[in-house]
Design a protein around this motif. Structure first.
Motif, PDB file in Angstrom:
ATOM      1  N   ALA A   1       0.811  -1.212   0.000  1.00  0.00           N
ATOM      2  CA  ALA A   1       0.000   0.000   0.000  1.00  0.00           C
ATOM      3  C   ALA A   1       0.848   1.268   0.000  1.00  0.00           C
ATOM      4  O   ALA A   1       0.389   2.328  -0.420  1.00  0.00           O
ATOM      5  N   ALA A   2       2.092   1.151   0.450  1.00  0.00           N
ATOM      6  CA  ALA A   2       2.961   2.325   0.516  1.00  0.00           C
ATOM      7  C   ALA A   2       3.842   2.471  -0.718  1.00  0.00           C
ATOM      8  O   ALA A   2       4.678   3.371  -0.765  1.00  0.00           O
ATOM      9  N   ALA A   3       3.636   1.616  -1.714  1.00  0.00           N
ATOM     10  CA  ALA A   3       4.490   1.670  -2.903  1.00  0.00           C
ATOM     11  C   ALA A   3       4.206   2.917  -3.728  1.00  0.00           C
ATOM     12  O   ALA A   3       3.096   3.452  -3.713  1.00  0.00           O
ATOM     13  N   ALA A   4       5.228   3.352  -4.476  1.00  0.00           N
ATOM     14  CA  ALA A   4       5.076   4.521  -5.339  1.00  0.00           C
ATOM     15  C   ALA A   4       3.987   4.294  -6.385  1.00  0.00           C
ATOM     16  O   ALA A   4       3.266   5.204  -6.782  1.00  0.00           O
ATOM     17  N   LEU A   5       3.888   3.056  -6.831  1.00  0.00           N
ATOM     18  CA  LEU A   5       2.967   2.748  -7.924  1.00  0.00           C
ATOM     19  C   LEU A   5       2.590   1.278  -7.848  1.00  0.00           C
ATOM     20  O   LEU A   5       3.391   0.449  -7.406  1.00  0.00           O
ATOM     21  N   ASN A   6       1.384   0.970  -8.240  1.00  0.00           N
ATOM     22  CA  ASN A   6       0.964  -0.416  -8.400  1.00  0.00           C
ATOM     23  C   ASN A   6       0.489  -0.589  -9.839  1.00  0.00           C
ATOM     24  O   ASN A   6      -0.357   0.183 -10.308  1.00  0.00           O
TER      25      ASN A   6
ATOM     26  N   PHE B   1      -1.520 -10.630 -15.305  1.00  0.00           N
ATOM     27  CA  PHE B   1      -2.359 -11.773 -14.920  1.00  0.00           C
ATOM     28  C   PHE B   1      -3.712 -11.307 -14.386  1.00  0.00           C
ATOM     29  O   PHE B   1      -4.454 -12.096 -13.813  1.00  0.00           O
ATOM     30  N   GLY B   2      -3.998 -10.026 -14.543  1.00  0.00           N
ATOM     31  CA  GLY B   2      -5.250  -9.503 -14.017  1.00  0.00           C
ATOM     32  C   GLY B   2      -5.138  -8.987 -12.595  1.00  0.00           C
ATOM     33  O   GLY B   2      -6.128  -8.567 -12.008  1.00  0.00           O
ATOM     34  N   SER B   3      -3.927  -9.028 -12.039  1.00  0.00           N
ATOM     35  CA  SER B   3      -3.720  -8.514 -10.699  1.00  0.00           C
ATOM     36  C   SER B   3      -2.693  -7.368 -10.761  1.00  0.00           C
ATOM     37  O   SER B   3      -2.433  -6.825 -11.829  1.00  0.00           O
ATOM     38  N   ARG B   4      -2.127  -7.004  -9.620  1.00  0.00           N
ATOM     39  CA  ARG B   4      -1.232  -5.847  -9.564  1.00  0.00           C
ATOM     40  C   ARG B   4       0.115  -6.210  -8.939  1.00  0.00           C
ATOM     41  O   ARG B   4       0.195  -7.111  -8.083  1.00  0.00           O
ATOM     42  N   ASN B   5       1.152  -5.507  -9.387  1.00  0.00           N
ATOM     43  CA  ASN B   5       2.463  -5.552  -8.748  1.00  0.00           C
ATOM     44  C   ASN B   5       2.787  -4.179  -8.186  1.00  0.00           C
ATOM     45  O   ASN B   5       2.409  -3.156  -8.783  1.00  0.00           O
ATOM     46  N   SER B   6       3.489  -4.146  -7.079  1.00  0.00           N
ATOM     47  CA  SER B   6       3.983  -2.875  -6.550  1.00  0.00           C
ATOM     48  C   SER B   6       5.306  -2.542  -7.234  1.00  0.00           C
ATOM     49  O   SER B   6       6.037  -3.438  -7.668  1.00  0.00           O
ATOM     50  N   VAL B   7       5.574  -1.259  -7.344  1.00  0.00           N
ATOM     51  CA  VAL B   7       6.802  -0.801  -7.997  1.00  0.00           C
ATOM     52  C   VAL B   7       7.663  -0.086  -6.970  1.00  0.00           C
ATOM     53  O   VAL B   7       7.198   0.813  -6.259  1.00  0.00           O
ATOM     54  N   LEU B   8       8.911  -0.495  -6.890  1.00  0.00           N
ATOM     55  CA  LEU B   8       9.881   0.126  -5.999  1.00  0.00           C
ATOM     56  C   LEU B   8      10.930   0.813  -6.855  1.00  0.00           C
ATOM     57  O   LEU B   8      11.471   0.209  -7.779  1.00  0.00           O
ATOM     58  N   LEU B   9      11.187   2.066  -6.562  1.00  0.00           N
ATOM     59  CA  LEU B   9      12.223   2.808  -7.268  1.00  0.00           C
ATOM     60  C   LEU B   9      13.422   2.952  -6.354  1.00  0.00           C
ATOM     61  O   LEU B   9      13.294   3.463  -5.248  1.00  0.00           O
ATOM     62  N   VAL B  10      14.569   2.502  -6.815  1.00  0.00           N
ATOM     63  CA  VAL B  10      15.799   2.621  -6.046  1.00  0.00           C
ATOM     64  C   VAL B  10      16.726   3.562  -6.797  1.00  0.00           C
ATOM     65  O   VAL B  10      17.012   3.355  -7.975  1.00  0.00           O
ATOM     66  N   LYS B  11      17.175   4.587  -6.093  1.00  0.00           N
ATOM     67  CA  LYS B  11      18.000   5.592  -6.734  1.00  0.00           C
ATOM     68  C   LYS B  11      19.459   5.241  -6.570  1.00  0.00           C
ATOM     69  O   LYS B  11      19.841   4.448  -5.716  1.00  0.00           O
ATOM     70  N   ASN B  12      20.317   5.884  -7.389  1.00  0.00           N
ATOM     71  CA  ASN B  12      21.755   5.702  -7.254  1.00  0.00           C
ATOM     72  C   ASN B  12      22.267   6.299  -5.959  1.00  0.00           C
ATOM     73  O   ASN B  12      21.595   7.102  -5.323  1.00  0.00           O
TER      74      ASN B  12
END
Lengths: 194, 237
Positions: free
Chosen positions: A167-172, A177-188
């Motif tokens: 729920a705290a991810a930047a983006l889902n 597959f009809g569902s969602r993944n969370s997206v994590l951004l890692v910076k340099n």
């Protein structure tokens, strides 16, 4: 005695001396005198226990001769084993962040879960080695690891079967597959995410 | 001893050289077999998955993302038919992406194809990709892949399409679109939280790009810092 170094006269003297010994009378108490000397002699050391012999063998310095090619082969084996170990255990926590990676902490509130793991694009969607730690007092599950810079998709796998987005991810995003993944951004660099 | 050492070294080098593709294929085979053993896949479904991957390979598409998608589906307990369907859609997206990227005359790398193909799943439309590829002068595949990811992110947060068009046209025309711009959507999220209008962000981004600046300069332009854009404490960083 090294008889090769003896001269001919010395050999003759030795031979005659030995012959004289045979003619000598040792005396009636010879045996008693011999046994008496044996009895006063210092006892032989008791045989070492097996473990003591092993330890002694291990502690004794030895010289090992290895060819340069042999040492290279041994070093290659060691490097390969180390590389495999690090590859298999990427989720292992350590006090030092490997170069090029940034520290990341995953957190999920799931007080009723028995087991939670993080699976994602960074670990081949495999839960092995990526199990989160539970704090029973708060019901929070956490995992700290280090990931390369960039965008990573992931989900939490609850009780080995149920994927849950963060729920705290930047983006889902759609997982295909009809569902969602969370997206994590890692910076340099300093490890903060954008 | 020397002969034995030579043999060991040769075996190690051979194993290292061969570790890539065959190991990957054998990993997937193992995964599919385990899924069948656990009755999560029927033999027909496993064969269907292998067929999809082989068809993608025959089209010259990168194999690893397809195998990763299978691993993902199995890990999430997705039914076999749904995995097969996802692979089929993915194959179509990747093939379209490859064809668009190649229009400029330079062959795209497997990574360019994968990034652009994934962007179509993440929110980029085929029309938007085609329009970006049609800009003059043609952007190199790597930069077009960055544009695709950037646009997909902006679409995902509902950034107005006309504003996105302006930003990416400027970036592609100037040839200054660097990988960091893929996280532009995150800046948009934070500026919105601060009450900054999308139009102001778009104008600042275009200005920074035209001056040859990067995402760091845009952060300064908008009065943000890296700390401002970090997620809340106790969450995924």
């Amino acid at each position: 005695m090294n008889t090769e170094r003896l001269t001919e006269p010395s050999k003759d003297e030795l031979a005659s001396g030995l012959r004289r010994l045979g003619a000598m009378d040792p005396g009636p108490d010879f045996a008693a005198r011999v046994m008496g000397r044996i009895g006063t002699a210092a006892p032989l050391p008791a045989p070492k226990r097996r473990m003591a012999r092993v330890i002694g063998w291990l502690m004794e310095p030895r010289t090992i001769r290895v060819s340069p090619l042999g040492s290279l082969a041994a070093a290659a084996c060691l490097l390969l084993a180390l590389g495999l170990f690090l590859k298999i255990n990427p989720g292992a926590e350590s006090g030092r962040t490997p170069a090029g990676l940034s520290p990341v902490t995953f957190v999920l509130a799931a007080p009723s879960a028995r087991e939670v793991a993080v699976i994602g694009s960074f670990n081949g969607w495999k839960a092995a080695g990526w199990t989160m730690r539970n704090d029973p007092a708060t019901g929070l599950w956490t995992l700290t690891t280090a990931l390369p810079p960039g965008s990573h998709e992931y989900v939490f796998l609850v009780d080995g079967t149920t994927p849950v987005t963060d729920a705290a991810a930047a983006l889902n995003v759609d997982d295909g597959f009809g569902s969602r993944n969370s997206v994590l951004l890692v910076k340099n660099g300093d490890g903060t995410a954008l | 001893m020397a002969r034995l050492s030579s043999a060991i070294l040769a075996a190690l080098l051979l194993a290292a050289a061969c570790f890539g593709a065959p190991a990957l294929a054998s990993q997937l085979a193992g995964t599919l077999q385990r899924a069948q053993d656990e009755r999560r896949l029927t033999p027909e479904e496993a064969a269907g998955i292998v067929t999809e991957i082989n068809e993608a390979r025959e089209l010259g598409l990168p194999r690893q993302p397809f195998e990763a998608k299978v691993e993902e589906g199995l890990a999430k307990r997705v039914p076999g038919p749904a995995i097969i369907q996802a692979l089929e859609i993915m194959r179509g997206d990747y093939a379209f992406a490859r064809d668009v990227l190649a229009r400029g005359g330079t062959g795209p790398s497997p990574d360019d194809i994968a990034q652009t193909g994934e962007s179509l799943r993440l929110g980029l439309t085929r029309q938007q990709l085609t329009e970006m590829a049609a800009l003059e002068p043609p952007a190199p595949p790597a930069m077009l892949a960055i544009a695709a990811r950037t646009r997909a992110g902006l679409n995902a947060v509902g950034f107005p399409p006309s504003l996105s068009d302006g930003i990416l046209c400027t970036g592609l025309s100037a040839g200054l679109l660097t990988p960091g711009w893929e996280q532009l959507f995150r800046m948009v999220q934070r500026t919105r939280a601060s009450g900054v209008p999308d139009a102001a962000v778009a104008a600042a981004a275009a200005r920074v790009m035209a001056e040859g600046g990067g995402p760091g300069e845009l952060l300064q332009e908008l009065g943000l810092t890296g700390r401002d854009t970090r997620q809340a404490p106790g969450r995924s960083n």
